[in-house]
Write an enzyme that holds these catalytic residues in place. Sequence first.
Site: not given
Lengths: 392, 130
Positions: A85, A206-207, A209, A332, A336
């Site tokens: 990442c 969670c970020s 997809v 977030k 991402h």
Amino acid sequence: MKDIAIIGYGQTKFGELWESSFRELLVDSGVKAIENAKVDGDDIDAMYVGTMSGGLFVGQEHTASLIADYAGLNPIPCTRVEAACASGSLALRSACMSIAAGQHDVVLVGGVEKMTDVADPTGAIATASDQEWEAFVGATFPSLYAMMAKRYMYEYGLTLEQLSTWSSIAHENAVNNKYAQFRSKVSVEQVMGASPVADPLTLLHCSPVSDGAASMIVCDADKATDYADKDDIIYIKAFTQASDTIALHDRPNMTTLEAAKVASNYAYKMAGVGADKIDVAEVHDCFAINGLVLTEDLGFCKKGTAGKFIEEGNTRIDNDKFVTINPSGGLKAAGHALGATGIRQVGELYWQLKQDKECKDRQSAINNGYGIAANVGGTGGTVCTHLLSVNR
Amino acid sequence: MVVRTWRHMQERYNLIGKKCKTCGNVYFPSRKVCPECRRKGEMEDIQLSGKGTVYTYSIVRAPPKDFEKNSPYIVGIIDLEEGTKITGQIDCDLDKIEIGMPVQTEFRKIKEDGKSGVISYGYKFVPTSH
Ligand SMILES: [Zn+2]
């Protein structure tokens, strides 16, 4: 060493972009950056592309050649850079080094990820952890960050409310970012009540997809005014990187990212400024706990106090005393797209520091003229930081 | 994938790690170079006891494909008595798990790659009072 300037930036929206392919995304953002910088294709000497895993997400490797070709930039050298990442900021760092060394004058840096074409994005993302000794036994990527969160809560008494405040503020900021994946507010209660992913983390910690791309034109600072107006030039004062163990279990301390401390300390030293002079920061919050940990590791508050610091609103856009953190909405809420994230973070700082119209509804106060971005690969095995200044 | 499984049998089945004779640090999985001593380090095999305490954990509720049948399950990082940490599943009641709990390895099936695929074995942790 030559000074480095940013003279243009462009990005696509981040999100589920069903209509666009991997190559189209990067070309779209690249064209925007080139137009924004007022350069011509002929002016560009080299290209660096950050992408985590074209091979797993879209079955395509040799992405450097693909991108140079579809961007219409043959025969300039194009290099693909990978660090999970942190691929995007590592591409940017590579560009900075090539300019600093006098090898190139004008460089196009791109970051891209197309994540929604694959049936099992979770499996692909897990390759950023230790496949043999973490993923093999069933540790998912969210669960590794969840284990950091659990230990952090145990050691410092961080509450679930405080952790969830991070996500709530992120969503609030993204409302004013037209490129963001999520532009709706969520309350702390909604974050806590969202479907559980890996205790204590819910889906809203969670970020997402994401598909997306971001591109930037960086340039030898002596030549920046050949292209851009003075007000559109921002300087990269530090571009640093550090490594740590790939597996979380090999670290003595899991409530901190050692590589982030090392990389940011070096950045502050390289730029000759302290954390107290930073007006705006973009930090890597693939999971809310990471945002809190980086707030400490970058020196914005003391170890163990980030929960309270965030909860008190100290990092909000409208705060007048402290740094603004993630005015974009962060990973977030802004999204991402792995390989694009590092460049998007620095792009946000570029807009913020020159008070661009692109961020007019989420403008941080710029008092000292400094911004820093921290981009994390995996669970902290790689961390890159870029420190920007309005002054050369 | 099959060869990769064979290659790790010693470690996964018998919990063989490495100890650096120079600094005394213990590592699992095995390493060729001691990160402390680098070239001055001398690595030898060490049989780990599999006994330790829960350092941290999470309950996985969004499992990857290979683990869908087990979900929800506990994954943890265990502080082994020999002074190294290791990631593994912890087989105990979801509401009993806590940091500091003493655990011990047991030899278990870890996963199956589809219906006719390779079955992978290795360690899981269980509470020692169990
Ligand atoms: Zn040693």
